[in-house]
Design a protein around this motif. Structure first.
Motif, PDB file in Angstrom:
ATOM      1  N   UNK A   1     -14.442 -29.691 -34.304  1.00  9.95           N
ATOM      2  CA  UNK A   1     -15.442 -28.723 -34.749  1.00  9.95           C
ATOM      3  C   UNK A   1     -15.244 -28.413 -36.214  1.00  9.95           C
ATOM      4  N   UNK A   2     -16.298 -27.940 -36.813  1.00 14.54           N
ATOM      5  CA  UNK A   2     -16.199 -27.471 -38.190  1.00 14.54           C
ATOM      6  C   UNK A   2     -16.843 -26.094 -38.263  1.00 14.54           C
ATOM      7  N   UNK A   3     -16.354 -25.235 -39.138  1.00 14.08           N
ATOM      8  CA  UNK A   3     -16.866 -23.856 -39.193  1.00 14.08           C
ATOM      9  C   UNK A   3     -18.259 -23.793 -39.788  1.00 14.08           C
ATOM     10  N   UNK A   4     -18.913 -22.670 -39.539  1.00 15.72           N
ATOM     11  CA  UNK A   4     -20.207 -22.369 -40.146  1.00 15.72           C
ATOM     12  C   UNK A   4     -20.074 -21.029 -40.866  1.00 15.72           C
ATOM     13  N   UNK A   5     -21.073 -20.618 -41.615  1.00 13.99           N
ATOM     14  CA  UNK A   5     -20.992 -19.293 -42.258  1.00 13.99           C
ATOM     15  C   UNK A   5     -20.899 -18.143 -41.265  1.00 13.99           C
ATOM     16  N   UNK A   6     -21.254 -18.396 -40.000  1.00 11.04           N
ATOM     17  CA  UNK A   6     -21.183 -17.342 -38.991  1.00 11.04           C
ATOM     18  C   UNK A   6     -19.884 -17.457 -38.209  1.00 11.04           C
ATOM     19  N   UNK A   7     -19.160 -16.341 -38.084  1.00 15.38           N
ATOM     20  CA  UNK A   7     -17.822 -16.366 -37.485  1.00 15.38           C
ATOM     21  C   UNK A   7     -17.838 -16.809 -36.027  1.00 15.38           C
ATOM     22  N   UNK A   8     -18.930 -16.599 -35.304  1.00 13.42           N
ATOM     23  CA  UNK A   8     -18.964 -16.904 -33.878  1.00 13.42           C
ATOM     24  C   UNK A   8     -19.671 -18.222 -33.562  1.00 13.42           C
ATOM     25  N   UNK A   9     -19.950 -19.016 -34.587  1.00  4.07           N
ATOM     26  CA  UNK A   9     -20.604 -20.309 -34.381  1.00  4.07           C
ATOM     27  C   UNK A   9     -19.801 -21.414 -35.057  1.00  4.07           C
ATOM     28  N   UNK A  10     -19.590 -22.503 -34.320  1.00  2.89           N
ATOM     29  CA  UNK A  10     -18.972 -23.695 -34.885  1.00  2.89           C
ATOM     30  C   UNK A  10     -19.829 -24.898 -34.514  1.00  2.89           C
ATOM     31  N   UNK A  11     -19.667 -25.977 -35.284  1.00  2.43           N
ATOM     32  CA  UNK A  11     -20.443 -27.190 -35.041  1.00  2.43           C
ATOM     33  C   UNK A  11     -19.545 -28.227 -34.382  1.00  2.43           C
ATOM     34  N   UNK A  12     -19.985 -28.759 -33.258  1.00  2.00           N
ATOM     35  CA  UNK A  12     -19.246 -29.810 -32.567  1.00  2.00           C
ATOM     36  C   UNK A  12     -19.598 -31.160 -33.185  1.00  2.00           C
TER      37      UNK A  12
END
Length: 610
Positions: free
Chosen positions: A548-559
Motif C-alpha cells: 500500500x501507499x499513503x494518501x493525503x487522507x489518514x484513513x485511506x491507503x492505495x492498494x
C-alpha cells in the motif's frame, strides 16, 4: 430591526447604572475615598458621557442580548469588549472637551471597575440560577472520564433540570480527590459501582471518547451493578431535533474511533448542483451514501435498487429530510444492462456509486454461486459500462475485505469485479474507475449485530461460529463518508483500502451486546457452532502480493496489485454459458483461474485449478 424586550432593556439599564457607579468609584479611588468639591462637579458634568459611551459599547457588542442565566466565558469576553469600547468612547469625548484639570487616571479605572461590577452581577445571577435548578432536584449521575473529558459533559449538564452530576470516576489515578465545577473525582473506573452506590446514583454518563478502554470497562462494571450507561450525542446527532441531551450508550460508541475528517470543500465542488447516481440505494451502505450526498446540495439524486420496498423506504425518508432536493427513484436490476444504461443516459450523472451486490457469504457459497457471479461481476461491469457510455466522470465500486485472499465465492466474485473494473479502466479513459474496500459495517443488513440482537431479545443463546474469529468493523456513516472521500481523490484503476482500526473478536462483540441489553452472560449464554462454509477466522484488507501507499487522507491507503487483468469478454461469455444451475466444483475451478489468490476449502478444486 427587532426592538429589545422589556427584560433586555431592564438589564441594559442595570448595566448602565453599574457603569455610572464605576465612574464615581473611579473618582473615589483616585482621591483616596474623599473627592474634592471641584472634582465632584467634574465627575457630575462628565457622567452623562460615561453612560452614553458605555451604552454605545454594550450595544455595538450586543451585550444587551445576553441571557444571564446561562452566562459563560464567551459572554464575559463579549462584555469585556463592550466595556472597553465604552471606555474608549468616553475617553475620546472627555479629552476632546478639554475639561480643566480632569484626572486622566479615572478614564483607566472606570472601565476596570465597570467590568468588575457588571461581570460580578452576572456571575452572582448565574450562581443563584444554578442553585435554584439544583434545588429542584434532578436524577443523580456519575461522569466517567478524565477531567479534560468530563469538562464538556459537565458543561452540557449545567442548567439541566433532569440530570444532577454528583461525582466523577477518572482513569487517571493522579486526578483522584480533585474537583471540577464543584464535582469531585471520587474514584477510578473500576470503582464505578461503589461510587454510584455511595452517591445514590443509578446512572453513569460516559464522557470518554468512542472506542476508548474506559467505555468498555464502564460497560462491564455497569452491567454487573445494573447501572444505566449514557453518553453525549455525537456531533451529527446534535443537529437532529430529537437530540436534546444524553442518550443510551450504543455499540458504535464502544467500537468507534475519531470522527472522519472530510474534504468538505472538495466534496461540495464534486456534488453541489451535480447529478449523482447510486445503485443498491435501498441497502445499508447505498442508503447512507444517498444521505451523505444529499447533505452536499446535490442537483439531482438518482437512486436505483432491485428491491421495491427498499427504494420506497428511501424515497419516503429523503422526501421528509430534503423536500427541496430533486430525486428519481428506480426499481432496476444491475444485471440488465439496457435498463441501467437507459436510466443513466436519461440523467447523465457526474458520479456513480455502485453498491448493489450479493454479500451474504454462506448463502452464496452453496446453491447460489452463479448468482454471485451474475450480480457481483456482470452487474458491476454493466453499471460501469453504462456510466462510461453516459459520460460519468467517476465510477466508484463498493468492494469488501473478503476480496483479499478469498476463501469463498462471494469474496472471489468481488475480487473478480475489482479486476474487471481495472481492465475496463485500461480501455475507457473518459471515466475514473475506483474501488473501495472495507470490512463489516455495524448494523448493516446481514451483519452479525442484528442477528445477535434478535437472539438476545429471545433470551439466547447467542451463536458464535468460533471463539477466535475476528472481524474489522466500521459504522455505516463512517464507511459512507470514506467512500465519498475515496471517490473524490481516486485515480482510475486504483483500489482504496479504508483504515478499519483494530479487529474485534466476534465473541467480544457478542458480550458487549449482551451487557448493553442490561443482561449478563449467565442470563444469555454464548454457544459456538463452528465455521460456516467459506468462512475464515481472520479477514484481511490487503492480499499477500499487495503493498500500500499513503494518501493525503489518514484513513485511506492505495492498494498496489500485480498480476494479469482478465479478458472481459471471455469472462462475460463463460458466465453466460454456465447456465442457470451450474455445478459448484467446475465453477470454483474456473473462478480459481480468474482469481489466483482464491483458495476454496475444497482441496480437489485447488488441485484441479493448479
Amino acid at each position: 430591526m427587532r426592538l429589545p424586550t422589556r427584560s433586555a432593556l431592564s438589564l441594559l439599564a442595570l448595566d448602565l447604572a453599574l457603569g455610572l457607579a464605576a465612574w464615581w468609584g473611579a473618582f473615589w479611588l483616585r482621591f483616596n475615598f474623599d473627592i474634592p468639591p471641584e472634582f465632584a462637579r467634574l465627575a457630575r458634568d462628565a457622567s452623562g458621557w460615561c453612560v452614553l459611551g458605555l451604552a454605545a459599547g454594550l450595544v455595538v457588542r450586543r451585550v444587551d442580548r445576553q441571557v444571564w442565566t446561562y452566562i459563560g466565558l464567551p459572554e464575559f469576553r463579549q462584555l469585556a469588549g463592550g466595556v472597553f469600547l465604552g471606555g474608549v468612547f468616553t475617553a475620546v469625548v472627555v479629552l476632546m472637551l478639554r475639561l480643566a484639570d480632569f484626572p486622566r487616571s479615572v478614564l483607566l479605572l472606570q472601565p476596570l471597575l465597570a467590568f468588575l461590577f457588571t461581570g460580578g452581577v452576572r456571575a452572582a445571577w448565574r450562581t443563584l440560577a444554578e442553585h435554584r435548578m439544583q434545588g429542584q432536584g434532578g436524577t443523580p449521575v456519575v461522569v466517567v472520564g478524565s477531567l479534560d473529558q468530563a469538562a464538556g459533559a459537565l458543561r452540557a449538564l449545567k442548567g439541566s433540570q433532569r440530570w444532577r452530576p454528583v461525582g466523577i470516576v477518572s482513569p487517571l489515578a493522579g486526578e483522584r480527590g480533585r474537583s471540577l465545577q464543584e464535582v469531585r473525582v471520587l474514584g477510578s473506573v473500576d470503582e464505578l459501582a461503589d461510587v454510584c452506590e455511595a452517591a445514590d446514583a443509578r446512572t453513569a454518563l460516559v464522557a470518554s471518547p468512542p472506542g476508548s478502554p474506559e467505555r468498555r470497562q464502564a460497560l462491564l462494571v455497569a452491567a454487573e451493578a445494573h447501572i444505566s450507561l449514557l453518553t453525549l450525542p455525537r456531533p451529527d446527532e446534535w443537529l437532529k431535533a430529537e437530540s436534546t441531551g444524553p442518550r443510551r450508550i450504543e455499540l458504535e460508541d464502544l467500537l468507534g474511533r475519531d470522527p472522519v475528517a472530510l474534504d468538505v470543500a472538495g466534496l461540495a465542488d464534486l456534488f453541489s448542483g451535480q447529478v449523482v447516481a447510486v445503485t443498491g440505494a435501498g441497502g445499508s451502505i447505498g442508503s447512507e451514501l444517498c444521505r451523505q450526498v444529499a447533505r452536499f446540495g446535490v442537483g439531482r439524486l438518482v437512486c436505483i435498487d432491485v428491491s421495491e420496498y427498499g427504494i420506497y423506504q428511501l424515497e419516503q425518508e429523503l422526501r421528509r429530510a430534503h423536500p427541496q432536493m430533486q430525486a428519481a427513484y428506480y426499481t432496476a436490476n444491475v444485471r440488465e444492462y439496457e435498463r441501467v444504461h437507459a436510466i443513466l443516459c436519461q440523467h447523465r450523472p457526474t458520479v456513480v456509486f455502485h453498491a448493489a451486490a450479493y454479500k451474504h457469504v454462506p448463502l452464496m457459497e452453496e446453491l447460489n454461486e452463479i448468482e454471485a457471479l451474475r450480480t457481483n461481476v456482470l452487474g458491476t461491469l454493466n453499471a460501469a459500462r453504462a456510466a462510461s457510455a453516459c459520460g460519468a466522470r467517476r465510477f466508484v465500486l463498493i468492494s469488501t475485505d473478503k476480496a483479499v485472499n478469498p476463501t469463498n465465492v462471494m469474496g472471489a466474485s468481488k475480487r473478480l469485479a475489482e479486476l474487471m473494473l481495472q481492465a475496463l479502466a485500461a480501455q475507457q479513459t473518459g471515466t475514473q474507475f475506483v474501488s473501495v474496500r472495507f470490512g463489516n459495517v455495524l448494523g448493516s443488513s446481514g451483519s452479525v449485530v442484528p442477528l445477535f440482537t434478535q437472539q438476545i431479545d429471545r433470551g439466547g443463546p447467542v451463536t458464535v461460529t468460533h471463539p477466535e474469529i475476528v472481524r474489522y468493523f466500521m459504522t455505516i456513516p463512517e464507511a459512507a463518508q470514506l467512500v465519498l472521500q475515496a471517490g473524490l481523490m481516486g485515480r482510475t484503476g486504483q483500489i482504496f483500502v479504508l483504515d478499519m482500526g483494530e479487529p474485534v473478536k466476534i465473541v467480544e462483540l457478542a458480550r458487549m451486546l449482551i451487557r448493553l441489553s442490561g443482561k449478563t452472560e449467565q442470563e444469555v449464554p454464548i454457544t459456538y457452532t463452528g465455521l460456516r462454509p467459506g468462512e475464515k477466522l481472520y479477514e484481511e484488507l490487503l492480499a499477500d502480493d499487495e503493498t500500500t501507499e499513503p494518501t493525503p487522507h489518514a484513513k485511506l491507503r492505495i492498494a498496489k496489485t500485480t498480476g494479469t487483468l482478465p479478458d472481459i469478454e471471455a469472462v462475460v461469455r463463460w458466465i453466460a454459458q454456465a447456465g442457470a444451475l451450474p455445478a459448484g466444483a467446475p465453477l470454483r475451478i474456473w473462478l480459481r483461474g480468474q482469481v489466483p489468490e482464491y483458495a476454496p476449502r475444497d482441496e480437489a478444486v485447488n488441485t484441479a485449478a493448479r
